[in-house]
Motif scaffolding. Structure first.
Motif, PDB file in Angstrom:
ATOM      1  N   GLU A 139       2.907 -16.203 -28.348  1.00 42.73           N
ATOM      2  CA  GLU A 139       3.006 -17.394 -29.195  1.00 42.73           C
ATOM      3  C   GLU A 139       4.337 -17.424 -29.938  1.00 42.73           C
ATOM      4  OE1 GLU A 139       0.879 -19.377 -33.130  1.00 42.73           O
ATOM      5  OE2 GLU A 139      -0.159 -17.780 -32.039  1.00 42.73           O
ATOM      6  N   ARG A 152       7.299 -20.196 -29.358  1.00 46.60           N
ATOM      7  CA  ARG A 152       7.784 -20.985 -30.493  1.00 46.60           C
ATOM      8  C   ARG A 152       9.299 -20.857 -30.635  1.00 46.60           C
ATOM      9  NH1 ARG A 152       5.404 -18.399 -34.237  1.00 46.60           N
ATOM     10  NH2 ARG A 152       3.458 -19.557 -34.045  1.00 46.60           N
ATOM     11  N   ARG A 176      10.906 -22.817 -27.867  1.00 49.86           N
ATOM     12  CA  ARG A 176      10.731 -24.259 -28.105  1.00 49.86           C
ATOM     13  C   ARG A 176      11.737 -24.779 -29.129  1.00 49.86           C
ATOM     14  NH1 ARG A 176       8.211 -26.792 -32.219  1.00 49.86           N
ATOM     15  NH2 ARG A 176       7.070 -24.937 -32.887  1.00 49.86           N
ATOM     16  N   PHE A 194       5.713 -25.819 -26.137  1.00 51.64           N
ATOM     17  CA  PHE A 194       4.811 -26.123 -27.254  1.00 51.64           C
ATOM     18  C   PHE A 194       3.360 -26.064 -26.781  1.00 51.64           C
ATOM     19  CE2 PHE A 194       2.245 -29.316 -29.511  1.00 51.64           C
ATOM     20  CZ  PHE A 194       2.242 -28.745 -30.772  1.00 51.64           C
ATOM     21  N   GLU A 240       2.439 -22.492 -26.429  1.00 48.87           N
ATOM     22  CA  GLU A 240       2.318 -21.920 -27.778  1.00 48.87           C
ATOM     23  C   GLU A 240       0.933 -22.199 -28.355  1.00 48.87           C
ATOM     24  OE1 GLU A 240       4.081 -22.868 -32.243  1.00 48.87           O
ATOM     25  OE2 GLU A 240       5.191 -23.554 -30.467  1.00 48.87           O
TER      26      GLU A 240
END
Length: 309
Positions: A154, A158, A161, A177, A180
């Motif tokens: 995650e 992130r 992203r 995203f 994530e």
């Protein structure tokens, strides 16, 4: 020659500190140009700032596969089309680097620094390394280890992203995203309302990144409710529209089409009034109208989000 100062064993030696090795970047660039394989190179903490590993004049880039580049300094490096598959870029400094067309599949990208890096046409994995490892742990029954890996995944999604958004690459940023949010869901208690709600949001809209999901759900609900109306019957004036085994196929087909029409106007809450529900069709129509109004609002939000990037 710069590369001659370093023996073959030097590049694969995990015990040698390459942090202060003078001329290391020039030697590595020369090694790449020699055409000899560069697999499993141990370059932890190496200072490779500004290195040029571009295979000039060729479409295919050099290969630097399965390398350990943990905390390596690649600030401003030229890595166009470089094949880095399987390498560890954990906490590597790639600020201002040119990664155009680089292959980063199978790489460990946790904590990577990408401020100002050129990221267009980078070849990414569909699932990052930590996600794949986490799913393997989950299948083997190690829930604690899987949760830790999902958290790392995650964080990595992130980070990527945010840098892709800064670079204006919103399509790929949207994919990350979505991943994530999937990682966040997998860290929730397995049988919890929060996880169920997150799964439903993913199913219906891909966390706002998949407007096609909303369209397909809408078409599916319209078709399903249309079939239910056909089975329980609706009214057109004094006439009942629905399945009747004593009538011929063409009449039943026309009634089915009329039921689909009624499902469309109910879903969209148009309510022309030419066809009306009765009996069991009433709760079905109420449910479809409620879900339809919510779904259309959701589609507008998702569509606008995608189009305004």
């Amino acid at each position: 020659m710069a590369e001659a100062k370093f023996e073959e064993s030097f590049w694969l030696d995990t015990t040698v500190d390459k942090r202060e090795r003078e001329g290391l970047g020039d030697a590595l660039a020369q090694r790449a140009r020699s055409g000899r394989p560069m697999v499993g190179f141990q370059l932890k903490n190496a200072d490779l700032a500004g290195i040029d590993l571009v295979n000039h004049g060729e479409h295919a880039g050099y290969q630097l596969r399965d390398a350990d580049l943990y905390r390596a300094n690649l600030h401003g490096a030229h890595l166009f089309a470089l094949d880095l598959r399987g390498s560890s870029l954990m906490k590597a400094d790639l600020r201002q680097a040119n990664l155009h067309c680089a292959d980063l599949r199978g790489c460990n990208l946790l904590g990577i620094r990408l401020d100002g890096a050129r990221l267009d046409n980078v070849i990414w994995d569909r699932q990052l390394l930590q996600e794949r490892q986490g799913r393997q742990r989950l299948r083997s029954g190690d829930c604690t280890g899987a949760t830790e890996l999902f958290q790392e995944a995650e964080e990595t999604y992130r980070n990527l992203r945010l840098h892709l958004e800064q670079a204006g690459l919103f399509e790929q940023a949207g994919r990350f995203f979505h991943r994530e949010m999937v990682m966040r869901r997998l860290r929730m208690p397995r049988y919890s309302a929060q996880r169920l709600l997150s799964w439903l949001v993913d199913l219906f809209s891909g966390y706002g990144e998949k407007p096609l999901n909303v369209v397909l759900f809408s078409l599916g609900l319209i078709g399903f409710c249309g079939l239910l109306y056909f089975l329980v019957g609706v009214r057109l004036g004094e006439q009942t529209l629905g399945l009747a085994l004593d009538r011929d196929l063409l009449v039943n087909l026309m009634d089915l089409l009329n039921c689909f029409y009624f499902s469309v106007v109910t879903f969209t809450t148009l309510g022309y009034g030419d066809i009306s529900p009765h009996g069991l069709a009433r709760p079905i129509a109420a449910f479809e109208a409620f879900v339809g109004s919510f779904t259309m609002a959701l589609f507008v939000v998702v569509f606008v989000k995608k189009m305004t990037r």
